[in-house]
Design an enzyme around this catalytic site. Structure first.
Site, PDB file in Angstrom:
ATOM      1  N   HIS A 188       7.127  47.373  35.273  1.00  0.00           N
ATOM      2  CA  HIS A 188       6.048  46.541  35.936  1.00  0.00           C
ATOM      3  C   HIS A 188       4.916  45.761  35.234  1.00  0.00           C
ATOM      4  O   HIS A 188       4.639  46.283  34.318  1.00  0.00           O
ATOM      5  CB  HIS A 188       5.292  47.555  36.696  1.00  0.00           C
ATOM      6  CG  HIS A 188       5.820  48.363  37.942  1.00  0.00           C
ATOM      7  ND1 HIS A 188       5.615  47.934  39.361  1.00  0.00           N
ATOM      8  CD2 HIS A 188       6.918  49.360  38.126  1.00  0.00           C
ATOM      9  CE1 HIS A 188       6.506  48.787  40.180  1.00  0.00           C
ATOM     10  NE2 HIS A 188       7.346  49.547  39.317  1.00  0.00           N
ATOM     11  N   ALA A 196      12.125  49.703  44.787  1.00  0.00           N
ATOM     12  CA  ALA A 196      13.509  50.309  44.232  1.00  0.00           C
ATOM     13  C   ALA A 196      13.627  51.516  44.793  1.00  0.00           C
ATOM     14  O   ALA A 196      12.721  52.099  44.829  1.00  0.00           O
ATOM     15  CB  ALA A 196      13.402  50.190  42.876  1.00  0.00           C
ATOM     16  N   SER A 247       9.770  47.814  41.459  1.00  0.00           N
ATOM     17  CA  SER A 247      10.472  47.858  40.137  1.00  0.00           C
ATOM     18  C   SER A 247      11.489  46.944  39.872  1.00  0.00           C
ATOM     19  O   SER A 247      12.522  47.029  40.931  1.00  0.00           O
ATOM     20  CB  SER A 247      11.148  49.300  40.058  1.00  0.00           C
ATOM     21  OG  SER A 247      10.152  50.298  39.806  1.00  0.00           O
ATOM     22  N   HIS A 279      16.963  55.119  34.600  1.00  0.00           N
ATOM     23  CA  HIS A 279      15.753  54.083  35.168  1.00  0.00           C
ATOM     24  C   HIS A 279      16.178  52.747  34.521  1.00  0.00           C
ATOM     25  O   HIS A 279      15.866  51.888  35.255  1.00  0.00           O
ATOM     26  CB  HIS A 279      14.240  54.594  34.444  1.00  0.00           C
ATOM     27  CG  HIS A 279      13.151  53.539  34.971  1.00  0.00           C
ATOM     28  ND1 HIS A 279      12.901  53.541  36.234  1.00  0.00           N
ATOM     29  CD2 HIS A 279      12.411  52.442  34.335  1.00  0.00           C
ATOM     30  CE1 HIS A 279      11.859  52.832  36.440  1.00  0.00           C
ATOM     31  NE2 HIS A 279      11.723  52.133  35.322  1.00  0.00           N
ATOM     32  N   TYR A 299       2.414  59.014  40.445  1.00  0.00           N
ATOM     33  CA  TYR A 299       3.230  59.678  39.355  1.00  0.00           C
ATOM     34  C   TYR A 299       2.574  59.276  37.925  1.00  0.00           C
ATOM     35  O   TYR A 299       2.598  60.047  36.888  1.00  0.00           O
ATOM     36  CB  TYR A 299       4.755  59.697  39.297  1.00  0.00           C
ATOM     37  CG  TYR A 299       5.316  58.221  39.225  1.00  0.00           C
ATOM     38  CD1 TYR A 299       5.037  57.700  37.958  1.00  0.00           C
ATOM     39  CD2 TYR A 299       5.868  57.582  39.962  1.00  0.00           C
ATOM     40  CE1 TYR A 299       5.723  56.401  37.677  1.00  0.00           C
ATOM     41  CE2 TYR A 299       6.390  56.377  40.027  1.00  0.00           C
ATOM     42  CZ  TYR A 299       6.366  55.704  38.687  1.00  0.00           C
ATOM     43  OH  TYR A 299       6.884  54.442  38.451  1.00  0.00           O
ATOM     44  N   GLU A 300       1.776  58.003  37.760  1.00  0.00           N
ATOM     45  CA  GLU A 300       1.078  57.604  36.683  1.00  0.00           C
ATOM     46  C   GLU A 300      -0.166  58.434  36.433  1.00  0.00           C
ATOM     47  O   GLU A 300      -0.696  58.498  35.374  1.00  0.00           O
ATOM     48  CB  GLU A 300       0.947  56.151  36.951  1.00  0.00           C
ATOM     49  CG  GLU A 300       1.992  55.336  37.062  1.00  0.00           C
ATOM     50  CD  GLU A 300       1.646  53.755  37.341  1.00  0.00           C
ATOM     51  OE1 GLU A 300       1.100  53.165  36.403  1.00  0.00           O
ATOM     52  OE2 GLU A 300       1.604  53.388  38.514  1.00  0.00           O
ATOM     53  N   ASN A 323      20.407  52.511  43.339  1.00  0.00           N
ATOM     54  CA  ASN A 323      21.539  53.695  42.840  1.00  0.00           C
ATOM     55  C   ASN A 323      21.742  54.579  44.111  1.00  0.00           C
ATOM     56  O   ASN A 323      20.846  54.624  45.115  1.00  0.00           O
ATOM     57  CB  ASN A 323      20.830  54.495  41.872  1.00  0.00           C
ATOM     58  CG  ASN A 323      19.448  55.203  42.321  1.00  0.00           C
ATOM     59  OD1 ASN A 323      18.417  54.275  42.237  1.00  0.00           O
ATOM     60  ND2 ASN A 323      19.478  56.463  42.505  1.00  0.00           N
ATOM     61  N   MET A 369       9.275  56.453  44.985  1.00  0.00           N
ATOM     62  CA  MET A 369       8.279  56.877  44.848  1.00  0.00           C
ATOM     63  C   MET A 369       7.052  56.208  44.958  1.00  0.00           C
ATOM     64  O   MET A 369       6.111  55.990  44.254  1.00  0.00           O
ATOM     65  CB  MET A 369       8.311  57.508  43.174  1.00  0.00           C
ATOM     66  CG  MET A 369       9.475  58.146  43.001  1.00  0.00           C
ATOM     67  SD  MET A 369       9.612  58.249  41.114  1.00  0.00           S
ATOM     68  CE  MET A 369      11.362  59.112  40.963  1.00  0.00           C
ATOM     69  N   SER A 370       7.255  55.359  46.164  1.00  0.00           N
ATOM     70  CA  SER A 370       5.942  54.534  46.257  1.00  0.00           C
ATOM     71  C   SER A 370       5.902  54.148  47.637  1.00  0.00           C
ATOM     72  O   SER A 370       6.311  54.748  48.726  1.00  0.00           O
ATOM     73  CB  SER A 370       6.230  53.131  45.525  1.00  0.00           C
ATOM     74  OG  SER A 370       7.282  52.498  45.905  1.00  0.00           O
ATOM     75  N   HIS A 399       1.119  54.018  40.965  1.00  0.00           N
ATOM     76  CA  HIS A 399       1.779  55.170  41.509  1.00  0.00           C
ATOM     77  C   HIS A 399       1.209  56.311  41.235  1.00  0.00           C
ATOM     78  O   HIS A 399       0.584  56.575  40.145  1.00  0.00           O
ATOM     79  CB  HIS A 399       3.446  55.309  40.834  1.00  0.00           C
ATOM     80  CG  HIS A 399       4.435  54.036  40.898  1.00  0.00           C
ATOM     81  ND1 HIS A 399       4.287  53.091  40.037  1.00  0.00           N
ATOM     82  CD2 HIS A 399       5.312  53.693  41.822  1.00  0.00           C
ATOM     83  CE1 HIS A 399       5.004  51.992  40.382  1.00  0.00           C
ATOM     84  NE2 HIS A 399       5.784  52.354  41.485  1.00  0.00           N
TER      85      HIS A 399
HETATM   86  N1  HPA Z   1      14.880  58.321  43.627  1.00  0.00           N
HETATM   87  C1  HPA Z   1      13.497  58.172  43.716  1.00  0.00           C
HETATM   88  N2  HPA Z   1      13.021  56.954  43.304  1.00  0.00           N
HETATM   89  C2  HPA Z   1      13.953  55.718  42.990  1.00  0.00           C
HETATM   90  C3  HPA Z   1      15.210  56.296  43.084  1.00  0.00           C
HETATM   91  C4  HPA Z   1      15.739  57.481  43.353  1.00  0.00           C
HETATM   92  O1  HPA Z   1      16.995  57.572  43.550  1.00  0.00           O
HETATM   93  N3  HPA Z   1      15.938  54.888  42.652  1.00  0.00           N
HETATM   94  C5  HPA Z   1      14.956  54.065  42.492  1.00  0.00           C
HETATM   95  N4  HPA Z   1      13.532  54.688  42.756  1.00  0.00           N
END
Ligand code: HPA
Length: 271
Positions: free
Chosen positions: A60, A112, A29, A246, A84-85, A234, A210-211, A82
């Protein structure tokens, strides 16, 4: 036995005019711009590749590229799949099986992620030394094809110690700070709650995302050397000020992109 990715493999062998590389990089990401400096030799939208599941995550792009960068030929996956998709976990690792069947030996995964150390100065890069996969159905579930890898693969060295040492050297040479840490996989797409973040900290995680983990498990199973780098965009929920967004993650990813580009460029010259 015909394998799911055989047609995709044939498609690339027929359509790509170049000798195929032994290195592949998956761009996470906000990190798609990392290839700005690369000389693109060939590209294909995922859609054109038979059997390739379609990526839908915002931020993406969805293409396979063959490019020359830092003197090396590299496959780039610009956009990943992913769980989650809505993809099955098996679908999310289709590209990894495809790369393995094309004889890619070295896989570099980027993503990320949220940082779990409140003292972090963001954005930061973290080299993944290990992971927690508790919340991920295994991408290796089901009957095993012994031609691809063992039934019970060892996970002690998923992230190649040699490549990690090389990455740390490369970061020092470029003057980039690179700490090693443990990446925890969470299914998403919702970000974690502050309670989940505290639980992950206690489990020994340094970053959450998440990946990456399904891809790393599959690549290791297929005998590839894996290197993985998180761009910490973050702090985990509840560790910083306010909530998570996001757009901020994408923006921070782009900021971290400069260091990541320098680092990857240096790693490629030394591989
Ligand atoms: N949590 C999960 N996935 C992420 C985060 C997060 O804080 N930041 C970027 N991808």
């Amino acid at each position: 036995m015909e394998l799911l990715w055989d047609k995709a493999k044939q498609y690339i062998e027929v359509h790509c005019p170049e000798d195929l590389p032994e290195i592949a990089i998956v761009l996470g990401s906000g990190l798609a711009d990392v290839i700005e400096e690369a000389e693109i030799l060939w590209e294909s939208p995922y859609k054109a590749i038979p059997g390739f599941p379609e990526a839908t995550a915002p931020g993406h792009k969805s293409r396979l590229l063959l490019a020359r960068w830092s003197g090396r030929k590299v496959f780039f996956l610009q956009g990943r799949l992913h769980y989650y998709e809505g993809h099955s976990v098996e679908d999310t690792v289709f590209p990894i099986h495809l790369l393995a069947s094309l004889a890619v030996k070295t896989l570099i995964l980027t993503n990320a992620a949220g940082g779990l150390n409140p003292d972090l100065e963001l954005p930061a890069l973290m080299l993944i030394k290990d992971h927690l996969s508790f919340f991920l159905p295994s991408p290796l579930r089901g009957p095993n094809n012994e031609d691809l890898g063992p039934r019970f693969p060892d996970m002690t060295y998923v992230y190649s110690p040699e490549l990690r040492a090389l990455a740390i050297r490369a970061a020092a040479e470029e003057g980039i700070r690179l700490d090693e840490g443990v990446y925890a996989y969470m299914r998403g797409p919702q970000y974690e709650t502050p309670a989940e973040i505290r639980a992950l900290q206690r489990l020994g995680a340094d970053a959450v995302g998440m990946s990456t983990v399904a891809e790393a498990i599959t690549a290791s199973y297929r005998g590839m050397d894996v290197l993985a780098i998180s761009s910490l965009t973050n702090l985990g929920a509840g560790l910083g000020q306010g909530g998570l967004d996001h757009e901020d993650v994408l923006q921070m990813g782009r900021k971290a992109g400069r260091d990541l580009r320098l680092l990857l460029g240096r790693i490629l010259t030394e591989l």
